[in-house]
Design an enzyme around this catalytic site. Structure first.
Site, PDB file in Angstrom:
ATOM      1  N   TYR A  19       0.832  -1.205   0.000  1.00 17.19           N
ATOM      2  CA  TYR A  19       0.000   0.000   0.000  1.00 17.19           C
ATOM      3  C   TYR A  19       0.868   1.258   0.000  1.00 17.19           C
ATOM      4  O   TYR A  19       0.598   2.224  -0.735  1.00 17.19           O
ATOM      5  CB  TYR A  19      -0.910  -0.027   1.228  1.00 17.19           C
ATOM      6  N   LYS A  28       0.933   4.138  -2.970  1.00 23.51           N
ATOM      7  CA  LYS A  28       0.598   5.534  -2.704  1.00 23.51           C
ATOM      8  C   LYS A  28       1.804   6.457  -2.898  1.00 23.51           C
ATOM      9  O   LYS A  28       1.644   7.611  -3.331  1.00 23.51           O
ATOM     10  CB  LYS A  28       0.037   5.677  -1.284  1.00 23.51           C
TER      11      LYS A  28
END
Length: 243
Positions: A154, A158
């Site tokens: 993640y 991002k």
């Protein structure tokens, strides 16, 4: 007519963003992948308040689905264009990296990063051709700035999205298209409901999680004419957790 497209708009932050945009008098296209009931609820809430909303299901990480869905929408809306884009769709598959299955790595990056690429590339040309340009807001995360243990996939997705935001902003600024990112910390949504909330609140200087409406207000501002000279920025909203 200028429309707004919000990917992952059926729940959590996406839902709040759709509702907030509609309150500004902008017709909203609610994208979702599978939860049609939740998407329909968002649409009905917007319409009850006097706004206009449409549903557009597709998987942002599937190029064929992205192309087919947007082609279909444009064919049904001759003369209209999507001037506002919020790349919100994302998933979490938290795990320590040494135990992480390949699929958890690829699925998270595919949704957040490839989804941004497929959808944004498809809409950019018309944004740049129009005199009024366009506004793009990418939903990043504190994880993409600070990094979070157990979120290597993640955080990578991002962080890459933040880099893409800064680069794309420079490419399209001459065509009156702005590109910014919003990086929330802990926000009270279904994506954080499985976290140890009471323990995590203690590390946030404001001693609470943020509200979806607080994030959507920032996104709506970045889509507005008031933010026309802001581009290439990453704005954190995390209660002072990380600055």
């Amino acid at each position: 007519m200028k429309y707004a497209l919000v990917t992952g708009g059926s729940r959590g932050l996406g839902r709040a963003i759709c509702i907030d945009i509609a309150r500004q008098g902008i017709p909203v296209i609610i994208n979702y992948q599978s939860n049609s009931a939740a998407a329909q609820e968002v649409k009905e809430e917007i319409e009850k308040a006097g706004g206009h909303a449409e549903l557009l299901p597709f998987n942002v990480g599937n190029l064929d689905e992205v192309t087919a869905a947007i082609d279909q929408w444009e064919n049904a809306h001759e003369g209209d264009y999507i001037a506002y884009l919020v790349n919100n769709a994302g998933i979490r598959r938290d795990n320590m990296m040494f135990m992480m299955p390949d699929s958890d790595w690829h699925d998270v990056l595919n949704t957040s990063l490839n989804g941004f690429f497929y959808v944004t590339r498809r809409l950019l040309t018309k944004m740049m051709m129009r005199r009024h340009g366009g506004r793009i807001v990418n939903m990043a995360s504190l994880s993409g700035i600070k990094g979070m243990a157990g979120q290597t996939n993640y955080s990578a997705a991002k962080a890459a999205l933040i880099g893409a935001t800064k680069a794309l902003a420079q490419e399209v600024a001459p065509r009156n298209v702005t590109v910014n990112a919003v990086a929330p910390g802990f926000i009270d949504t279904d994506m954080t409901k499985d976290l140890p909330v009471e323990e995590l609140k203690k590390v946030v200087p404001m001693n609470r999680f943020g509200k979806p409406e607080e994030v959507s207000a920032l996104v709506t501002f970045l889509l507005s004419d008031h933010a026309s000279y802001i581009t290439g920025e990453v704005i954190s909203i995390n209660g002072g957790l990380y600055t």
